[in-house]
Write a protein that holds these residues in place. Structure first.
Motif, PDB file in Angstrom:
ATOM      1  N   ASN A   1       1.042  -1.427   0.138  1.00  0.00           N
ATOM      2  CA  ASN A   1       0.391  -0.225   0.182  1.00  0.00           C
ATOM      3  C   ASN A   1       0.467   1.198   0.545  1.00  0.00           C
ATOM      4  O   ASN A   1       0.669   2.075  -0.528  1.00  0.00           O
ATOM      5  N   ASP A   2       1.927   1.227   0.901  1.00  0.00           N
ATOM      6  CA  ASP A   2       2.633   2.043   0.934  1.00  0.00           C
ATOM      7  C   ASP A   2       3.403   2.621  -0.686  1.00  0.00           C
ATOM      8  O   ASP A   2       3.745   3.567  -1.278  1.00  0.00           O
ATOM      9  N   ALA A   3       3.921   1.200  -1.286  1.00  0.00           N
ATOM     10  CA  ALA A   3       4.896   1.317  -2.139  1.00  0.00           C
ATOM     11  C   ALA A   3       3.642   2.254  -3.559  1.00  0.00           C
ATOM     12  O   ALA A   3       3.840   3.383  -4.479  1.00  0.00           O
ATOM     13  N   VAL A   4       2.480   1.779  -3.589  1.00  0.00           N
ATOM     14  CA  VAL A   4       1.334   2.275  -4.720  1.00  0.00           C
ATOM     15  C   VAL A   4       0.642   3.147  -4.218  1.00  0.00           C
ATOM     16  O   VAL A   4       0.877   4.406  -4.820  1.00  0.00           O
ATOM     17  N   HIS A   5       0.947   3.978  -3.075  1.00  0.00           N
ATOM     18  CA  HIS A   5       0.679   5.251  -2.842  1.00  0.00           C
ATOM     19  C   HIS A   5       1.571   6.173  -3.090  1.00  0.00           C
ATOM     20  O   HIS A   5       1.330   7.938  -3.936  1.00  0.00           O
ATOM     21  N   ARG A   6       2.723   6.504  -2.945  1.00  0.00           N
ATOM     22  CA  ARG A   6       4.023   6.772  -3.436  1.00  0.00           C
ATOM     23  C   ARG A   6       3.847   7.167  -5.189  1.00  0.00           C
ATOM     24  O   ARG A   6       4.143   7.936  -5.699  1.00  0.00           O
ATOM     25  N   ALA A   7       3.689   5.709  -6.148  1.00  0.00           N
ATOM     26  CA  ALA A   7       4.182   5.340  -6.806  1.00  0.00           C
ATOM     27  C   ALA A   7       2.758   6.145  -7.795  1.00  0.00           C
ATOM     28  O   ALA A   7       3.099   6.892  -9.035  1.00  0.00           O
ATOM     29  N   ALA A   8       1.608   6.573  -6.875  1.00  0.00           N
ATOM     30  CA  ALA A   8       0.489   6.619  -8.292  1.00  0.00           C
ATOM     31  C   ALA A   8      -0.405   7.660  -7.005  1.00  0.00           C
ATOM     32  O   ALA A   8      -1.017   7.393  -6.602  1.00  0.00           O
ATOM     33  N   GLY A   9      -0.232   8.924  -7.762  1.00  0.00           N
ATOM     34  CA  GLY A   9      -0.633  10.042  -6.548  1.00  0.00           C
ATOM     35  C   GLY A   9      -1.974   9.901  -6.428  1.00  0.00           C
ATOM     36  O   GLY A   9      -2.662   9.815  -7.443  1.00  0.00           O
ATOM     37  N   GLY A  10      -2.827   9.397  -5.429  1.00  0.00           N
ATOM     38  CA  GLY A  10      -4.495   9.077  -5.846  1.00  0.00           C
ATOM     39  C   GLY A  10      -4.753   8.189  -5.896  1.00  0.00           C
ATOM     40  O   GLY A  10      -6.157   7.917  -6.010  1.00  0.00           O
ATOM     41  N   ALA A  11      -4.049   7.178  -6.631  1.00  0.00           N
ATOM     42  CA  ALA A  11      -4.747   6.029  -5.945  1.00  0.00           C
ATOM     43  C   ALA A  11      -5.339   4.918  -5.020  1.00  0.00           C
ATOM     44  O   ALA A  11      -4.646   5.751  -3.997  1.00  0.00           O
ATOM     45  N   VAL A  12      -6.802   4.519  -5.066  1.00  0.00           N
ATOM     46  CA  VAL A  12      -6.991   3.854  -3.224  1.00  0.00           C
ATOM     47  C   VAL A  12      -6.476   2.033  -3.946  1.00  0.00           C
ATOM     48  O   VAL A  12      -6.492   1.823  -4.884  1.00  0.00           O
ATOM     49  N   MET A  13      -6.569   1.781  -2.480  1.00  0.00           N
ATOM     50  CA  MET A  13      -6.502   0.580  -2.961  1.00  0.00           C
ATOM     51  C   MET A  13      -7.197   0.058  -1.742  1.00  0.00           C
ATOM     52  O   MET A  13      -7.691   0.797  -0.886  1.00  0.00           O
ATOM     53  N   ILE A  14      -8.210  -0.903  -1.657  1.00  0.00           N
ATOM     54  CA  ILE A  14      -9.160  -1.489  -1.512  1.00  0.00           C
ATOM     55  C   ILE A  14      -8.661  -3.280  -1.157  1.00  0.00           C
ATOM     56  O   ILE A  14      -8.389  -3.595  -2.459  1.00  0.00           O
ATOM     57  N   ALA A  15      -9.096  -3.291   0.283  1.00  0.00           N
ATOM     58  CA  ALA A  15      -9.144  -4.730   0.182  1.00  0.00           C
ATOM     59  C   ALA A  15     -10.495  -5.770  -0.139  1.00  0.00           C
ATOM     60  O   ALA A  15     -11.523  -4.723   1.044  1.00  0.00           O
ATOM     61  N   GLU A  16     -10.575  -7.235  -0.080  1.00  0.00           N
ATOM     62  CA  GLU A  16     -11.625  -7.962   0.013  1.00  0.00           C
ATOM     63  C   GLU A  16     -11.202  -8.706   1.198  1.00  0.00           C
ATOM     64  O   GLU A  16     -10.333  -9.239   1.685  1.00  0.00           O
ATOM     65  N   GLU A  17     -12.182  -8.308   2.548  1.00  0.00           N
ATOM     66  CA  GLU A  17     -11.129  -8.585   3.513  1.00  0.00           C
ATOM     67  C   GLU A  17     -12.134  -8.801   4.749  1.00  0.00           C
ATOM     68  O   GLU A  17     -13.030  -8.159   4.888  1.00  0.00           O
ATOM     69  N   SER A  18     -12.929 -10.406   4.945  1.00  0.00           N
ATOM     70  CA  SER A  18     -14.054 -10.863   5.236  1.00  0.00           C
ATOM     71  C   SER A  18     -14.227 -10.296   6.685  1.00  0.00           C
ATOM     72  O   SER A  18     -15.238 -11.328   7.452  1.00  0.00           O
ATOM     73  N   THR A  19     -12.570 -10.503   6.944  1.00  0.00           N
ATOM     74  CA  THR A  19     -13.161 -10.756   8.966  1.00  0.00           C
ATOM     75  C   THR A  19     -13.322  -9.112  10.118  1.00  0.00           C
ATOM     76  O   THR A  19     -13.204  -7.686   8.705  1.00  0.00           O
ATOM     77  N   ALA A  20     -12.780  -9.600  11.076  1.00  0.00           N
ATOM     78  CA  ALA A  20     -12.798  -8.127  11.892  1.00  0.00           C
ATOM     79  C   ALA A  20     -11.290  -7.640  11.834  1.00  0.00           C
ATOM     80  O   ALA A  20     -10.676  -7.357  12.773  1.00  0.00           O
ATOM     81  N   TRP A  21     -10.191  -8.463  11.364  1.00  0.00           N
ATOM     82  CA  TRP A  21      -8.928  -7.820  11.409  1.00  0.00           C
ATOM     83  C   TRP A  21      -8.956  -6.841  11.943  1.00  0.00           C
ATOM     84  O   TRP A  21      -9.164  -5.427  11.047  1.00  0.00           O
ATOM     85  N   PRO A  22      -8.246  -5.578  12.458  1.00  0.00           N
ATOM     86  CA  PRO A  22      -8.126  -4.113  13.427  1.00  0.00           C
ATOM     87  C   PRO A  22      -7.258  -3.000  12.101  1.00  0.00           C
ATOM     88  O   PRO A  22      -6.067  -3.723  12.110  1.00  0.00           O
TER      89      PRO A  22
END
Length: 608
Positions: A324-345
């Protein structure tokens, strides 16, 4: 990632600018020998042996290879077995079922979206509307390639008011029936639909029409096909060496070894490549839960705890944060979305605060609860209403996307239409369900075909049943989607404070007798125009007249949406455009109004 050039500029195939051949480079550190072969040597596999450097990268130059050349690597593994492998860093591949890699020249595509990218970097995504149209590109309009589908897809998404298009994986994959989720090439767009530059045209055209483009991206696993990454150099190179961590049992695939630096670099480079080389506006990362837990889909004895004796996969946590840090640095304003099905905090908490660093997380709990509720006969809904409203107790715990995705219209689950009780007004039920999704805090995602209430399950061969749009009931569903998206964009109350608990206030959540709920959505300045919207839902099968609800402000409240209106092929039962408050306290509010609530419908009001 290091300060070196990205891996896609160091490994793969590179035609020389002088036209005198192509340089090849592939990482296979444990191989005994590697040869590059292809149509330039009639696939003999003996004419072009490669040499190995200290990092385990094998290289060779082939004078007879150039753009369009098809090739593979013949690898004699550490185990003595000879395997023919596609290039892990290929930027193009043969059209399946063929599996060779293809040499590509540097892109000649001229982009037209500089202003788009500059604006994207300045947007506060948390306060902006996000309405996602999920598309399986090969079946959206079967037979159309990237360039041909671009115009129709943009026209359709814009006409229905969506802000984003999310593509199911178009990373090259050998089996079409996997829908792209078993990736054979992590740097190549599928050749089924055209060339990499054709895909660039699609993204550029969607940007030109005001649409963000997201890609479903799959770093959790890869297929066991012989040409792919498995036992690439005769050892478990890309997959985990530990047999208890090597496979993803749900899908019969290999799991990446996220603890190895070279594998993390490979995957992060893939993500950055898609966002920079193809100007994508973000990635939806598939199967995050499968990476986060060592015991995911495993029984006792089938997994090994971490050093603390618990089931968290620390290597995956480190990888996802770095990703996530790498994508945010390389592509300003790009969003990262997780398909995460649990209650991971902290899935959407910044990495600097110990979170995973995603921008959004799919709210699969909301999806399960709301679909369970609407699928029940009306007489049983009162017992399930607590589940329907439960998601509002945690709606701001993460930054959520509310998904009604492809997963909910396959494998015998039915569709939004067919899930509704037999004998009910299914068109009305679909309209009310979508209205609930669009007013509930969180970004929105809707799979293709559901924007007009497709009746049959999705087929990845046939695609949506577009002919249903000739039916007034289904055209009415399409119209309510367009109007919901318009209201969602126009009224800050419906999007600006999705992640702020003060952006939501109950009117009533407890009327299980009538299956009615009501709430307020509030913007940053609730007294300003467009900053307060009252949303009232009647999920019963009968009209309710003179239904009293408390309101926070006296005066005329204008009806801005009635999902049972004639415009949507409804029955036209409603409030004649407005309700007027009376000085009668109700529901803890100083004034109240009497509403007409059509059966299986939603009505929205804003104060004047």
């Amino acid at each position: 990632m290091s300060d070196r050039a990205p891996i896609w500029e160091r490994q793969g195939s590179f035609p020389r600018s002088e036209g005198d051949g192509t340089d090849f480079a592939v990482w296979a550190p444990n191989a005994r020998a590697v040869t590059v072969f292809g149509d330039f040597d009639d696939w003999r596999g003996v004419d072009h042996p490669m040499t190995r450097d200290a990092d385990g990268v094998w290289s060779a130059t082939v004078t007879d290879a150039g753009p369009g050349t098809q090739y593979k690597y013949r690898i004699t593994g550490a185990d003595g077995v000879v395997r023919d492998k596609a290039d892990p860093l290929a930027r193009a591949a043969q059209c399946p079922p063929e599996t060779a890699s293809v040499v590509t020249a540097p892109s000649s595509y001229v982009w037209h979206d500089d202003a788009w990218l500059d604006h994207r970097a300045s947007v506060d995504h948390a306060a902006a509307p996000m309405s996602v149209y999920e598309v399986h590109l090969p079946s959206w309009r079967p037979g159309l390639g990237y360039r041909e589908v671009a115009v129709d897809l943009a026209d359709h998404a814009v006409a229905h008011g969506f802000t984003h298009v999310q593509l199911m994986p178009i990373t090259e994959h050998p089996f079409g029936g996997s829908w792209g989720y078993q990736v054979g090439s992590f740097f190549a767009p599928t050749a089924r639909l055209g060339t990499p530059d054709d895909f660039r045209f699609l993204v550029d055209h969607l940007h030109g029409r005001g649409l963000s483009v997201l890609l479903d991206w799959v770093p959790a696993h890869f297929p066991k096909d012989p040409f792919a990454l498995g036992r690439f150099d005769g050892t478990p190179l890309y997959e985990h060496a530990d047999p208890l961590r090597r496979e993803q049992p749900d899908w019969g695939t290999y799991a990446f070894n996220l603890g190895r630096a070279e594998i993390r670099e490979f995957l992060i480079a893939s993500a950055v490549y898609w966002c920079t080389e193809f100007h994508l506006d973000g990635l939806r990362v598939d199967a995050v839960a499968a990476m986060l837990y060592l015991d995911y889909s495993r029984e006792p004895g089938q997994w090994r705890p971490n050093a603390r004796g618990t089931h968290e996969n620390d290597e995956a946590v480190d990888f996802l944060r770095a990703l996530n840090d790498a994508v945010h640095r390389a592509a300003g304003g790009a969003v990262m979305i997780a398909e995460e099905s649990t209650a991971w905090p902290g899935v959407t908490a910044p990495t600097a605060r110990g979170g995973l660093g995603f921008d959004y997380k799919w709210n699969l709990g909301w999806m399960n609860d709301v679909l369970d509720f609407v699928s029940r006969p009306h007489a049983e809904r009162r017992r399930a209403q607590e589940r329907l409203v439960f998601s509002l107790t945690y709606a701001t715990a993460e930054r959520f996307v509310l998904p009604l995705s492809h997963d909910e219209v396959v494998h015998g689950k039915g569709t939004l239409w067919s899930r509704l009780p037999e004998g009910s007004d299914r068109a009305a039920g679909v309209r009310a369900l979508l209205a609930y999704q669009w007013t509930h805090p969180g970004a929105k995602l809707l799979f293709m075909g559901q924007e007009f209430g497709q009746r049959d399950e999705w087929s990845d061969v046939d695609g949506p049943a577009w002919g249903l749009l000739d039916d007034p009931q289904h055209a009415g569903i399409a119209q309510i989607v367009a109007d919901l998206n318009r209201l969602y964009r126009e009224y800050p109350a419906l999007h600006a404070r999705d992640n702020d608990a003060d952006g939501f206030s109950w009117l009533d959540a407890t009327d299980t007798t009538n299956s009615v709920i009501g709430f307020l959505r509030l913007g940053a300045q609730p007294t300003a125009p467009g900053q307060t919207v009252a949303c009232v839902f009647n999920f019963s099968d009968r009209d309710l007249h003179d239904y009293r609800l408390g309101l926070p402000r006296a005066g005329r409240w204008r009806e801005i949406c009635n999902t049972g209106a004639l415009d949507y092929a409804g029955r036209g039962v409603g409030n004649l455009g407005a309700v007027h408050t009376e000085p009668v306290p109700s529901h803890g509010r100083p004034v109240s109004a009497r509403f007409t609530l059509p059966a299986e419908s939603a009505v929205f009001f804003t104060p004047e």
